[in-house]
Enzyme design. Structure first.
Site: not given
Ligand code: INI
Length: 155
Positions: A58, A88, A86, A56, A81-82
Site C-alpha cells: 500500500e 507473495h 510462497t 508495503a 518485507v521478509i
Molecule cells: N507486507 C509487508 O509490509 N511486509 C511483509 O513481509 C508482508 N508479507 O510478507 O506478506 C506484507 N504483506 C502485506 C501486503 O503488503 C499488503 O498489505 C496485503 O497484501 C494487503 O493488500
C-alpha cells in the site's frame, strides 16, 4: 568540470514519512531513524508528517496521494518485507518498488526507498539500527539530497 550535487541542509522543507504497519516492530526503528536524521539536519518536528498504511504493497498509493497534494517536498517510504514460504514476497517487493519509483517520476517528487527486502528477521534487524546502519535514515537523507539537487537542476 563543474559538478552539481545536492547538499544535506534542510531549511523549511516538509516531509511525509509513509510507514507500513506490517512488521511494525522493525518498521518503527526505520521511522525513528528517519525522524532522527531529519531533525539532526535541521528539520522541525512540525515539518514531519507520519502516515501509516497496512503493508508495503500500500505504500505507493499513499505516496501518490501525498505527492499529488503538493503539501510535501519529499516523501520517505518505510517498510519491511521478509521472505516467506510462497512467492507473495516477490509480488509485494516488486510492486512496492516499482510503484514508488513511478510516483517519484510521475509527480517529480523525491521518494526515498526505505523498504527492507530481507530473507530473515535477523537481516531486517541488522538494517534497522544495528550492525548495518539504519536504512530509514539513509532513505531520508537521500530525499534531502534529491530535494536540494532538483532545486539546482531547475524545472
Ligand atoms: N507486507 C509487508 O509490509 N511486509 C511483509 O513481509 C508482508 N508479507 O510478507 O506478506 C506484507 N504483506 C502485506 C501486503 O503488503 C499488503 O498489505 C496485503 O497484501 C494487503 O493488500
Amino acid at each position: 568540470m563543474r559538478t552539481i550535487e545536492g547538499g544535506l541542509t534542510i531549511r523549511d522543507e516538509r516531509f511525509c514519512l509513509i510507514a507500513a504497519r506490517f512488521n511494525s516492530t522493525i518498521v518503527d526503528r526505520l521511522v525513528e531513524g528517519a525522524r532522527d536524521v531529519l531533525c539532526r539536519h535541521g528539520a522541525d518536528e512540525n515539518q514531519l508528517q507520519l502516515v501509516r498504511v497496512p503493508g508495503a504493497f500500500e505504500l505507493p498509493l499513499a505516496a501518490q496521494r501525498a505527492a499529488a497534494s503538493r503539501q510535501y517536498d519529499g516523501i520517505v517510504a518505510l517498510g519491511v518485507v521478509i521472505r516467506g514460504a510462497t512467492s507473495h514476497y516477490d509480488y509485494v517487493c516488486s510492486e512496492a518498488a516499482g510503484g514508488l519509483q513511478r510516483v517519484s517520476l510521475e509527480q517529480s517528487v523525491p521518494v526515498g526507498f526505505g523498504l527492507l527486502t530481507c530473507e530473515s528477521i535477523e537481516q531486517a534487524l541488522e538494517r534497522s539500527g544495528t550492525k548495518s546502519g539504519n536504512k530509514g535514515a539513509d532513505a531520508a537523507l537521500a530525499v534531502v539530497e534529491m530535494i536540494n539537487l532538483l532545486r539546482q537542476l531547475g524545472s
